[in-house]
Design a protein around this motif. Sequence first.
Motif, PDB file in Angstrom:
ATOM      1  N   TRP A   1      -0.493  11.608   6.601  1.00  0.00           N
ATOM      2  CA  TRP A   1       1.083  12.138   6.527  1.00  0.00           C
ATOM      3  C   TRP A   1       1.667  11.338   6.465  1.00  0.00           C
ATOM      4  N   GLY A   2       3.416  11.749   5.742  1.00  0.00           N
ATOM      5  CA  GLY A   2       3.871  10.539   5.719  1.00  0.00           C
ATOM      6  C   GLY A   2       4.934  10.026   4.619  1.00  0.00           C
ATOM      7  N   PRO A   3       5.338   8.844   4.124  1.00  0.00           N
ATOM      8  CA  PRO A   3       5.968   8.270   2.933  1.00  0.00           C
ATOM      9  C   PRO A   3       5.276   7.889   2.195  1.00  0.00           C
ATOM     10  N   HIS A   4       4.281   7.486   2.295  1.00  0.00           N
ATOM     11  CA  HIS A   4       2.971   6.472   1.874  1.00  0.00           C
ATOM     12  C   HIS A   4       1.556   7.470   1.341  1.00  0.00           C
ATOM     13  N   ARG A   5       1.537   8.866   1.873  1.00  0.00           N
ATOM     14  CA  ARG A   5       0.678   9.733   0.990  1.00  0.00           C
ATOM     15  C   ARG A   5       0.454   9.661  -0.246  1.00  0.00           C
ATOM     16  N   ASP A   6      -1.242   9.877  -0.569  1.00  0.00           N
ATOM     17  CA  ASP A   6      -1.458   9.369  -1.941  1.00  0.00           C
ATOM     18  C   ASP A   6      -1.773   7.870  -2.529  1.00  0.00           C
ATOM     19  N   GLU A   7      -0.983   7.245  -1.168  1.00  0.00           N
ATOM     20  CA  GLU A   7      -0.716   5.442  -2.701  1.00  0.00           C
ATOM     21  C   GLU A   7      -1.765   4.871  -1.686  1.00  0.00           C
ATOM     22  N   LEU A   8      -1.961   3.975  -2.926  1.00  0.00           N
ATOM     23  CA  LEU A   8      -3.466   3.034  -2.787  1.00  0.00           C
ATOM     24  C   LEU A   8      -3.149   2.159  -1.605  1.00  0.00           C
ATOM     25  N   THR A   9      -3.810   1.722  -0.220  1.00  0.00           N
ATOM     26  CA  THR A   9      -3.327   1.361   0.243  1.00  0.00           C
ATOM     27  C   THR A   9      -4.729  -0.041   0.861  1.00  0.00           C
ATOM     28  N   SER A  10      -4.187  -0.936   1.613  1.00  0.00           N
ATOM     29  CA  SER A  10      -5.702  -2.158   2.234  1.00  0.00           C
ATOM     30  C   SER A  10      -5.516  -1.997   3.340  1.00  0.00           C
ATOM     31  N   VAL A  11      -6.895  -2.721   3.574  1.00  0.00           N
ATOM     32  CA  VAL A  11      -6.699  -2.639   4.776  1.00  0.00           C
ATOM     33  C   VAL A  11      -7.752  -4.118   4.906  1.00  0.00           C
ATOM     34  N   PRO A  12      -7.893  -4.775   5.701  1.00  0.00           N
ATOM     35  CA  PRO A  12      -9.267  -5.797   6.096  1.00  0.00           C
ATOM     36  C   PRO A  12     -10.374  -5.256   5.577  1.00  0.00           C
ATOM     37  N   ALA A  13     -11.430  -5.658   5.056  1.00  0.00           N
ATOM     38  CA  ALA A  13     -12.553  -4.871   4.833  1.00  0.00           C
ATOM     39  C   ALA A  13     -13.554  -4.925   6.470  1.00  0.00           C
ATOM     40  N   SER A  14     -13.008  -6.372   7.145  1.00  0.00           N
ATOM     41  CA  SER A  14     -13.790  -5.467   8.563  1.00  0.00           C
ATOM     42  C   SER A  14     -13.275  -4.829   9.514  1.00  0.00           C
TER      43      SER A  14
ATOM     44  N   THR B   1      -1.431  -1.725   4.112  1.00  0.00           N
ATOM     45  CA  THR B   1      -0.671  -1.886   3.275  1.00  0.00           C
ATOM     46  C   THR B   1      -0.200  -1.648   2.232  1.00  0.00           C
ATOM     47  N   ALA B   2       0.618  -0.707   2.269  1.00  0.00           N
ATOM     48  CA  ALA B   2       0.841   0.391   0.912  1.00  0.00           C
ATOM     49  C   ALA B   2       1.527  -0.113  -0.056  1.00  0.00           C
ATOM     50  N   SER B   3       1.234   0.627  -1.421  1.00  0.00           N
ATOM     51  CA  SER B   3       1.023  -0.599  -2.619  1.00  0.00           C
ATOM     52  C   SER B   3       2.124   0.876  -3.721  1.00  0.00           C
ATOM     53  N   ARG B   4       2.328   1.527  -3.602  1.00  0.00           N
ATOM     54  CA  ARG B   4       3.548   2.360  -3.552  1.00  0.00           C
ATOM     55  C   ARG B   4       2.528   3.075  -5.569  1.00  0.00           C
ATOM     56  N   VAL B   5       1.383   2.482  -5.486  1.00  0.00           N
ATOM     57  CA  VAL B   5       0.869   3.392  -6.587  1.00  0.00           C
ATOM     58  C   VAL B   5      -0.034   4.902  -6.817  1.00  0.00           C
ATOM     59  N   LYS B   6       0.187   5.637  -6.908  1.00  0.00           N
ATOM     60  CA  LYS B   6      -0.429   7.133  -5.995  1.00  0.00           C
ATOM     61  C   LYS B   6      -2.215   7.243  -7.162  1.00  0.00           C
TER      62      LYS B   6
END
Length: 347
Positions: A65-78, A85-90
Amino acid sequence: MTLRTRILVLVSALVVLAGVATASVLHASARAERRNQAQPGGPRITAGTVSLTDSRRLVFRNMAWGPHRDELTSVPASDPSGPRTASRVKCLRFYAASGTGVCLQAVHGAVQDTYRAVILDSALRVRARYDVPGIPSRARVSPSGRYAAWTAFVGGDSYAGTNFSTRAAIVDTRTGKLTPSLEAYRVVKDGRTYRSADVNFWGVTFADDDRTFYATMATHGTTYLIRGDLAARTVTTVHTNVECPSLSPDGTRVAFKKRVEGLPKDAPWHLYVLDLRTGHETALAEPRSVDDQVIWRDGRTLVYALPGDYGADLWTLPADGTGKPRRVSTAAVSPAYLDRTSTSGVS
């Protein structure tokens, strides 16, 4: 009852109904506001740049929940549970490979929602859009990025029962040529051409030759693993009782969910891995029912989603039947590892 009494009763009823309607609107508004507020203890998320070419990253749909819900986000694979990091693309469903992504989205209308599949480049810019005929359920991209596939419910909304209908589509991302439904392909079952009005397809997974794919076909109450040929436009039955297959990076095994007799009707599956050469099935060490199309993190490890506090969490599990499930990320679904070790059409 006098006329005056009847009028008073009517007015009172209208007042009560108006109060209920107002309370419902306020409750819905409060729920929407809560969804837009980050919750204490949730993952740390900041807006930024998400690229589909960074081999050190894992990209997924953020469910927190929050302003970035449903957005594509990335994290370190490790570090799948690390800062996002949120992309603003849902997206509702997502997958990516070789710098190409497919994002299944809802288009909110005044009367009802519609759905579309969006092909994304490595910077998440839109390359093409295609109408999707129902609620999105699965998404895949071939290892080379040339082909994308998606599945949608066009009748019913759950794989658990038998009263549903799906549509599986494949598009050539280079030419834009779309096959809206695998029902256009010739079906070969038991060595013969097979035709039936009740045929359903879902859960495409691609091999690395830009020609071969696997998927589920259902007909007359039985599900089959089918092997598809994009050039010949044929699908051939391979194995029974297979749903939502996912091809291993080396192309020799398929992870899938299997209906097991005696389990509840709304949670009927266990995870298995099928050896395509021998036909041997290995039951995996996940005791819970998994309604997902797993991905291969590498040749030894599977990743999949299970229900969680914010909708879904990501779990890992050895693909050889040993070990035990381990949660690696909360409030996440539709993962895609961008490195080259998990390449085979792998939500």
